[in-house]
Design an enzyme around this catalytic site. Sequence first.
Site, PDB file in Angstrom:
ATOM      1  N   LYS A  44     115.385  82.843 -21.075  1.00 27.42           N
ATOM      2  CA  LYS A  44     114.789  81.670 -20.427  1.00 27.42           C
ATOM      3  C   LYS A  44     114.321  80.637 -21.452  1.00 27.42           C
ATOM      4  O   LYS A  44     114.554  79.446 -21.276  1.00 27.42           O
ATOM      5  CB  LYS A  44     113.579  82.058 -19.561  1.00 27.42           C
ATOM      6  N   ARG A  99     105.241  83.666 -10.704  1.00 30.17           N
ATOM      7  CA  ARG A  99     105.568  85.084 -10.867  1.00 30.17           C
ATOM      8  C   ARG A  99     105.175  85.887  -9.627  1.00 30.17           C
ATOM      9  O   ARG A  99     105.486  87.076  -9.559  1.00 30.17           O
ATOM     10  CB  ARG A  99     104.806  85.676 -12.058  1.00 30.17           C
ATOM     11  N   ARG A 113     113.332  91.376 -30.630  1.00 32.86           N
ATOM     12  CA  ARG A 113     112.639  90.094 -30.622  1.00 32.86           C
ATOM     13  C   ARG A 113     111.347  90.092 -31.437  1.00 32.86           C
ATOM     14  O   ARG A 113     110.995  89.094 -32.057  1.00 32.86           O
ATOM     15  CB  ARG A 113     112.344  89.700 -29.161  1.00 32.86           C
ATOM     16  N   ARG A 131     107.972  90.191 -30.621  1.00 29.66           N
ATOM     17  CA  ARG A 131     106.728  89.523 -30.248  1.00 29.66           C
ATOM     18  C   ARG A 131     105.664  90.598 -30.030  1.00 29.66           C
ATOM     19  O   ARG A 131     105.999  91.756 -29.780  1.00 29.66           O
ATOM     20  CB  ARG A 131     106.952  88.727 -28.947  1.00 29.66           C
ATOM     21  N   ARG A 139     106.748  95.318 -18.097  1.00 31.30           N
ATOM     22  CA  ARG A 139     107.051  93.947 -17.679  1.00 31.30           C
ATOM     23  C   ARG A 139     108.287  93.874 -16.801  1.00 31.30           C
ATOM     24  O   ARG A 139     108.357  93.077 -15.869  1.00 31.30           O
ATOM     25  CB  ARG A 139     107.169  93.036 -18.912  1.00 31.30           C
TER      26      ARG A 139
HETATM   27  P1  AMP Z   1     106.149  85.119 -20.778  1.00 31.04           P
HETATM   28  O1  AMP Z   1     105.894  84.320 -22.021  1.00 31.04           O
HETATM   29  O2  AMP Z   1     106.581  84.272 -19.624  1.00 31.04           O
HETATM   30  O3  AMP Z   1     107.070  86.286 -21.016  1.00 31.04           O
HETATM   31  O4  AMP Z   1     104.744  85.748 -20.349  1.00 31.04           O
HETATM   32  C1  AMP Z   1     104.060  86.646 -21.187  1.00 31.04           C
HETATM   33  C2  AMP Z   1     102.908  87.307 -20.425  1.00 31.04           C
HETATM   34  O5  AMP Z   1     101.989  86.300 -19.964  1.00 31.04           O
HETATM   35  C3  AMP Z   1     103.312  88.067 -19.174  1.00 31.04           C
HETATM   36  O6  AMP Z   1     103.712  89.401 -19.461  1.00 31.04           O
HETATM   37  C4  AMP Z   1     102.025  88.004 -18.356  1.00 31.04           C
HETATM   38  O7  AMP Z   1     101.084  88.925 -18.852  1.00 31.04           O
HETATM   39  C5  AMP Z   1     101.499  86.604 -18.668  1.00 31.04           C
HETATM   40  N1  AMP Z   1     102.010  85.558 -17.733  1.00 31.04           N
HETATM   41  C6  AMP Z   1     102.865  84.546 -18.033  1.00 31.04           C
HETATM   42  N2  AMP Z   1     103.114  83.770 -16.965  1.00 31.04           N
HETATM   43  C7  AMP Z   1     102.389  84.319 -15.952  1.00 31.04           C
HETATM   44  C8  AMP Z   1     102.234  83.993 -14.579  1.00 31.04           C
HETATM   45  N3  AMP Z   1     102.867  82.940 -14.020  1.00 31.04           N
HETATM   46  N4  AMP Z   1     101.410  84.781 -13.849  1.00 31.04           N
HETATM   47  C9  AMP Z   1     100.750  85.823 -14.392  1.00 31.04           C
HETATM   48  N5  AMP Z   1     100.885  86.201 -15.662  1.00 31.04           N
HETATM   49  C10 AMP Z   1     101.681  85.462 -16.450  1.00 31.04           C
END
Ligand code: AMP
Length: 189
Positions: free
Chosen positions: A13, A88, A127, A129, A140
């Site tokens: 993404k 989400r 990756r 991170r 996740r």
């Molecule tokens: P991402 O960078 O999108 O992979 O998000 C990393 C982490 O941030 C996720 O595993 C969640 O813990 C949190 N997170 C990101 N976006 C959301 C969202 N829209 N709702 C809830 N948690 C989020």
Amino acid sequence: MQIVFIGPPGAGKGTQCQLLIDYIRAAHISTGQLLRDEITADTAEGQAAASYLKQGQLAPDDLVLGILRKRLERIEPEHGLLFDGFPRTVNQADGLDETLREYSRPLDVALELIVPDEEIIRRLAGRGRADDTQETIRTRLNVYWTQTAPVLDYYRQRRKLREIDGLGSTEEVFARIRACVDACQQKAG
Ligand code: AMP
């Protein structure tokens, strides 16, 4: 244009969003990045969200929607919006709908980037991170299929969902996204 970009963690993404923001001239709104910024700045929101991110669980909807609204206040009117990793949950999708109505910016399309789980695990392993350990990756993915997959149905029912095959080179995948976005733009007028 207002576009929602949905896909499991590690589906690519981030890379595709970078290309897409240039293409449609949109602000990139990644709630994951916004949450990480709050954590780095050690704000109250960041402190409240930190343990969720660490465990690979979703941060609470109210917290995410609050951060999102704060971000939207700073958007230039001439820019579109590209939501990356948001919504989400169905509750967040409802919150987004309501917020976009307030801004008179209807959602054009929700893109689902489809990549099989085996491929995701292979990609995330490389990756590096902080929240990319074996255990959080599994959590996740599980969270994605239980809490986020219903968001796909939400947009499917509203005839907003378009599926994109996420396998192939960056260029191949982006060509599919561009074709889809072009078709939406033509339809819109
Ligand atoms: P991402 O960078 O999108 O992979 O998000 C990393 C982490 O941030 C996720 O595993 C969640 O813990 C949190 N997170 C990101 N976006 C959301 C969202 N829209 N709702 C809830 N948690 C989020």
